[in-house]
Write a protein that holds these residues in place. Structure first.
Motif, short mmCIF file in Angstrom:
data_model
loop_
_atom_site.label_atom_id
_atom_site.label_comp_id
_atom_site.label_asym_id
_atom_site.label_seq_id
_atom_site.Cartn_x
_atom_site.Cartn_y
_atom_site.Cartn_z
N UNK A 82 0.83 -1.21 0.00
CA UNK A 82 0.00 0.00 0.00
C UNK A 82 0.86 1.26 0.00
N UNK A 83 2.08 1.15 0.52
CA UNK A 83 2.97 2.31 0.66
C UNK A 83 3.93 2.47 -0.51
N UNK A 84 3.92 1.53 -1.42
CA UNK A 84 4.87 1.52 -2.52
C UNK A 84 4.37 2.42 -3.66
N UNK A 85 5.30 3.07 -4.36
CA UNK A 85 4.90 3.94 -5.46
C UNK A 85 4.39 3.11 -6.63
N UNK A 86 3.66 3.77 -7.52
CA UNK A 86 2.97 3.09 -8.60
C UNK A 86 3.91 2.32 -9.52
N UNK A 87 5.04 2.92 -9.86
CA UNK A 87 5.95 2.26 -10.80
C UNK A 87 6.48 0.95 -10.23
N UNK A 88 6.85 0.97 -8.96
CA UNK A 88 7.35 -0.26 -8.33
C UNK A 88 6.25 -1.31 -8.21
N UNK A 89 5.03 -0.85 -7.92
CA UNK A 89 3.91 -1.77 -7.76
C UNK A 89 3.56 -2.46 -9.08
N UNK A 90 3.79 -1.75 -10.17
CA UNK A 90 3.50 -2.30 -11.49
C UNK A 90 4.66 -3.08 -12.10
#
Length: 301
Positions: free
Chosen positions: A19-27
């Protein structure tokens, strides 16, 4: 002792971390660690903050210049000719399944993307709880944008705008529909009498106002300080138009708990460029900072 495997980590803990990770890393990073991590990134709870990576291109631009675009296409083996940033935005918004509380559109967004996230049906399913919304300058520069659509964000309390174009119209919508609103962030804004008056008249109870990199004359800053009596924080860093040593402004800002400012003087910036050309590499460190008044202050009551 046997080492624990990544896939054995507690699933609830993983979701809380993701939940705390930025979008690019999450994707584009976490899903490729292992299959179980990939599965957890599909959990809608991981997508409560839809903050697209900052990108404010110069015009004209090609939407394929969006930095994260190339990586996404490459990692998932997609056909570049049949994929767009608009489709990418829709894909990310759909991942949230109504859990998103923050949504900041990228600087190369299309009107179609804006209209998609504010569409009655899509909004009710995907974005009903938006509290923070970011609108890039590329959309605010479009004459045919329907700003009334922002009125659907009933829970909105923070708004970030990429410029001050149509600020009065935007704030009129906020005043009418967003009763919880208290935070306004303006980037690269030109604050004249019209804009300052709109802020004072339409959101007089604002608590936080950020005007970093703005052009704002002393008189209009005074209008804001006089009219926004509930301000708790005012940021005006790297601005042009007023003197950071102005005692009257400091006195008027005494009701603001945190007043951060840093003034940039255009004339001295040109002087710095000339000085660097004269030095031509000699006297390292001499003249450093002379081209820009770089003072960050805090005025407290």
């Amino acid at each position: 002792m046997e080492q624990r495997k990544w896939e054995d980590l507690d699933k609830d803990c993983l979701v809380k971390v993701f939940e705390k990770v930025d979008m690019e890393s999450l994707l584009l990073d976490i899903p490729f660690v292992c299959k179980s991590w990939h599965k957890e990134t599909l959990n809608p709870s991981c997508w409560n903050s839809l903050i697209f990576p900052d990108f404010e291109p110069e015009f004209p631009y090609n939407e394929r210049d969006y930095p994260i675009f190339d990586r996404f296409v490459s990692e998932f083996g997609l056909d570049r000719d049949h994929f767009s940033v608009t489709a990418f935005i829709k894909f990310v918004v759909n991942r949230s399944q109504g859990n998103a509380v923050s949504l900041k559109l990228p600087g190369c967004s299309s009107l179609e993307a804006f209209e998609y996230v504010t569409d009655e049906y899509v909004f009710s399913l995907k974005c009903p709880n938006i509290m923070f919304f970011g609108l890039p300058r590329c959309l605010l520069w479009k004459d045919d944008i329907d700003l009334e659509l922002m009125g659907k964000f009933k829970n909105l309390f923070m708004l970030a705008l990429g410029c001050s174009t149509y600020l009065d119209r935007v704030l009129a919508v906020v005043n009418k529909h967003c009763k919880l609103f208290s935070h306004l962030i303006l980037s690269n804004a030109q604050i004249g009498k019209k804009e300052a008056t709109a802020i004072v008249n339409l959101i007089p109870d604002i608590k936080l106002l950020s005007l970093n990199d703005a052009q704002i004359d002393r008189d209009y800053l005074i209008i804001l300080l006089k009219g926004c009596k509930e301000l708790v924080m005012l940021e005006a860093k790297d601005c042009i138009g007023f003197d950071e040593g102005d005692d009257e402004i400091a006195k008027m800002a005494s009701h603001v708990k945190s007043f951060h400012y840093r003034v940039k003087e255009i004339g001295s910036m040109f002087a710095e460029i000339d000085a660097e050309a004269e030095v031509d590499g000699e006297g390292e460190g001499e003249g450093e900072g002379e081209g820009e008044v770089d003072i960050e202050d805090r005025v407290e009551p």
